[in-house]
Design a protein around this motif. Structure first.
Motif, mmCIF file in Angstrom:
data_model
loop_
_atom_site.group_PDB
_atom_site.id
_atom_site.type_symbol
_atom_site.label_atom_id
_atom_site.label_comp_id
_atom_site.label_asym_id
_atom_site.label_seq_id
_atom_site.Cartn_x
_atom_site.Cartn_y
_atom_site.Cartn_z
ATOM 1 N N PRO A 157 -9.156 -5.268 -0.751
ATOM 2 C CA PRO A 157 -9.045 -6.729 -0.904
ATOM 3 C C PRO A 157 -7.716 -7.192 -1.495
ATOM 4 O O PRO A 157 -7.159 -8.208 -1.054
ATOM 5 C CB PRO A 157 -10.220 -7.088 -1.811
ATOM 6 N N GLU A 158 -7.180 -6.467 -2.472
ATOM 7 C CA GLU A 158 -5.925 -6.894 -3.092
ATOM 8 C C GLU A 158 -4.754 -6.756 -2.126
ATOM 9 O O GLU A 158 -3.897 -7.653 -2.032
ATOM 10 C CB GLU A 158 -5.667 -6.088 -4.369
ATOM 11 N N GLU A 159 -4.696 -5.642 -1.417
ATOM 12 C CA GLU A 159 -3.607 -5.446 -0.461
ATOM 13 C C GLU A 159 -3.729 -6.416 0.712
ATOM 14 O O GLU A 159 -2.724 -6.903 1.237
ATOM 15 C CB GLU A 159 -3.618 -3.996 0.050
ATOM 16 N N ALA A 202 0.812 -1.217 0.000
ATOM 17 C CA ALA A 202 0.000 0.000 0.000
ATOM 18 C C ALA A 202 0.845 1.266 0.000
ATOM 19 O O ALA A 202 0.553 2.234 0.712
ATOM 20 C CB ALA A 202 -0.947 -0.012 1.193
ATOM 21 N N GLY A 203 1.928 1.266 -0.773
ATOM 22 C CA GLY A 203 2.774 2.446 -0.881
ATOM 23 C C GLY A 203 3.689 2.665 0.295
ATOM 24 O O GLY A 203 4.281 3.741 0.427
ATOM 25 N N ARG A 204 3.822 1.667 1.159
ATOM 26 C CA ARG A 204 4.706 1.768 2.319
ATOM 27 C C ARG A 204 5.850 0.756 2.212
ATOM 28 O O ARG A 204 5.666 -0.350 1.684
ATOM 29 C CB ARG A 204 3.938 1.495 3.611
ATOM 30 N N LYS A 205 7.013 1.132 2.739
ATOM 31 C CA LYS A 205 8.142 0.215 2.842
ATOM 32 C C LYS A 205 8.073 -0.439 4.213
ATOM 33 O O LYS A 205 8.452 0.161 5.215
ATOM 34 C CB LYS A 205 9.465 0.950 2.664
ATOM 35 N N CYS A 206 7.579 -1.657 4.245
ATOM 36 C CA CYS A 206 7.259 -2.324 5.500
ATOM 37 C C CYS A 206 8.324 -3.347 5.902
ATOM 38 O O CYS A 206 9.060 -3.870 5.069
ATOM 39 C CB CYS A 206 5.912 -3.037 5.397
ATOM 40 N N SER A 243 4.329 1.108 -5.904
ATOM 41 C CA SER A 243 3.622 0.464 -7.004
ATOM 42 C C SER A 243 2.282 -0.009 -6.472
ATOM 43 O O SER A 243 2.223 -0.710 -5.469
ATOM 44 C CB SER A 243 4.426 -0.720 -7.542
ATOM 45 N N GLY A 244 1.207 0.382 -7.097
ATOM 46 C CA GLY A 244 -0.110 0.002 -6.614
ATOM 47 C C GLY A 244 -0.732 1.098 -5.782
ATOM 48 O O GLY A 244 -0.214 2.216 -5.688
#
Length: 500
Positions: free
Chosen positions: A324-326, A220-224, A308-309
């Motif tokens: 749902p995709e994330e 979700a656009g985060r570096k986790c 990405s995404g």
């Protein structure tokens, strides 16, 4: 053929890349002398032996640790189904269940871990001790440096508990309370890899090495990042469920991530991951009173430089319904990570010399395949045969035949369709062919020399193909994997000592 010469610690203790560690978590650990305080005859702890990491060769192994999130984190857990649930299991599961009914969902700030005493079958005193531990940690963390406070919502400040060790003995509260002020000090709590390593050592009892892993991923656009610690070497046959269902020496696990996951999504992802990882391992077939896996997600992950995404808004959390995709991506990441952590438990099984993967396919449901794989994995005869290097497919079939299948199904095993194959480990697959010992219910001529070579490896893979059973080719194509180990003389020696 390779010969194992290095110790398990030398092979499976892997230095953690600091960049993989999740943001917003700090940890600390110390030696409180818990085992010595409850044992009339203190004995040397095998787990105190040096491991390949920042481990002191003179100081005792840590046995008390705290993990703290910089802000209240989404919390989820799965717990043992054993009827004699330990006090920390009862308390932590109740806290999560109560939290799930609140508008913000189940959340927690910290986890207190102790080894040496399971606080199981300790009656009202055990519950009171567990409550006092949680209360003291919460109070002591209030002034800690670098930790945000939300006094207006006490439900978010909770402390979850993990305990492992001797059953039937109360916690040595004097020893524990003496150390809590130090553990929760803002000057002691750290976020570096060495601190996490020492925290992993605090989980250990008869384990021969600390089990610690970390990964990074984009979501979700985060570096986790995600970090995991687990422990367990004996009394391992988990069957864990979430706190909202009837709850079914010890398997304990901690998963901490900075991914932005809502509490309900975290709980659902964790339960899925458990069903395909920790609930698929067995060392000795004994389900513990304390089995617990706790997951925390604090949403502190920074933005990705090149996302990405979809990208979440500030403060937004992933839910199954709106993202749902994330959610599916996170569930897959968590499941794969939990599988890696679960494998470490089996590899460190008490007295274990073999790591065995049982794959059952051609079943009508995952539950059918799981039940059959579990039956094979817990058979003492199968485990003894594998220890002795005997490709005894008769013992495998016997375990398949008496597996307790789901009672709601009319499906049955068709013996004339079952095939059993020994598969070489991936790293030596080019050197050996697959060894089919039973095909469509008929015994095959076995090359005993080749069988001996395959079973001499540390990793053994067995595939049982049910070929649809009574459904034939009409769609019974589900599969499940289970991981177990052999049964050795050393296991008996370890567990024959009442002091261990």
């Amino acid at each position: 053929m390779s010969t194992v010469t290095k110790s398990k610690a030398e092979r499976f203790v892997i230095p953690i890349n600091p960049s993989h560690l999740p943001k917003g978590f700090v940890v600390s650990s110390t030696y409180a002398g818990i085992k010595a305080a409850i044992s009339p005859k203190p004995t040397p702890d095998a787990s105190a032996a040096p491991s390949s990491g920042p481990t002191s060769t003179t100081s005792p192994k840590p046995d008390l640790a705290v993990i703290v999130s910089s802000k209240p984190a989404a919390a989820a857990g799965t717990f043992t189904r054993n009827a004699f649930k330990a006090a920390p299991v009862v308390l932590s599961s109740k806290m999560l269940l109560d939290g799930s009914r609140s508008p913000s969902g189940a959340r927690a700030r910290s986890i207190l871990v102790n080894s040496g005493c399971a606080n199981a079958v300790t009656g009202e005193r055990g519950m009171n001790d567990a409550k006092e531990c949680a209360k003291l940690v919460g109070e002591l963390l209030t002034p800690a440096k670098g930790i945000s406070q939300e006094p207006q919502d006490p439900s978010k400040q909770g402390t979850l508990l993990l305990s492992t060790g001797v059953i039937g003995v109360p916690l040595p509260m004097t020893a524990i309370k003496r150390c809590l002020s130090h553990l929760t000090s803002g000057n002691v709590l750290r976020s570096d890899a060495d601190a996490w390593h020492e925290t992993a050592r605090a989980f250990m009892t008869t384990d021969t090495f600390p089990k610690l892993r970390a990964r990074s991923f984009e979501l979700a656009g985060r570096k986790c990042g995600i970090v995991g610690i687990d422990k367990g070497a004996g009394m391992i046959h988990p069957s864990m469920a979430g706190p909202s269902t009837t709850l079914h020496a010890t398997l304990l696990g901690l998963l901490a991530t900075d991914a932005p996951i809502s509490p309900p999504a975290l709980q659902k992802a964790l339960e899925h991951a458990m069903s395909r990882s920790f609930n698929c391992i067995s060392v000795d077939g004994d389900m513990s009173t304390n089995d617990t896996i706790i997951a925390l997600a604090n949403g502190a992950a920074p933005p990705s430089p090149s996302p990405s995404g979809p990208v979440l808004k500030a403060g937004e959390e992933i839910t199954e319904e709106q993202h749902p995709e994330e959610f599916e991506k996170f569930k897959a990441i968590l499941t794969d990570f939990c599988e890696e952590m679960a494998h470490l438990i089996v590899r460190d099984g008490e007295g274990a010399e073999k790591f065995v993967e049982i794959k059952v396919k051609g079943a009508p449901t995952y539950e059918h395949a799981h039940a059959i794989a579990s039956s094979i994995s817990t058979s003492a005869l199968v485990k003894c045969a594998l220890h002795g290097g005997d490709a005894n497919w008769g013992r495998i079939l016997c375990a398949v035949g008496y597996a307790p299948l789901p009672s709601s199904s009319s499906w049955s095993i068709d013996p004339s369709r079952v095939t059993v194959t020994f598969v070489p480990p991936a790293e030596v697959a080019k050197e050996h062919r697959e060894l089919v010992v039973l095909k469509d219910g008929a015994p095959q001529k076995v090359d005993e020399v080749e069988a001996g070579k395959l079973l001499a490896y540390e990793d053994i893979n067995i595939v049982v193909d049910l070929a649809g059973g009574s459904d034939g080719d009409a769609g019974a194509k589900e599969e499940a994997k289970y991981w177990t180990c052999d049964l050795s003389r050393e296991y008996i020696a370890i567990n024959g000592d009442y002091r261990s």
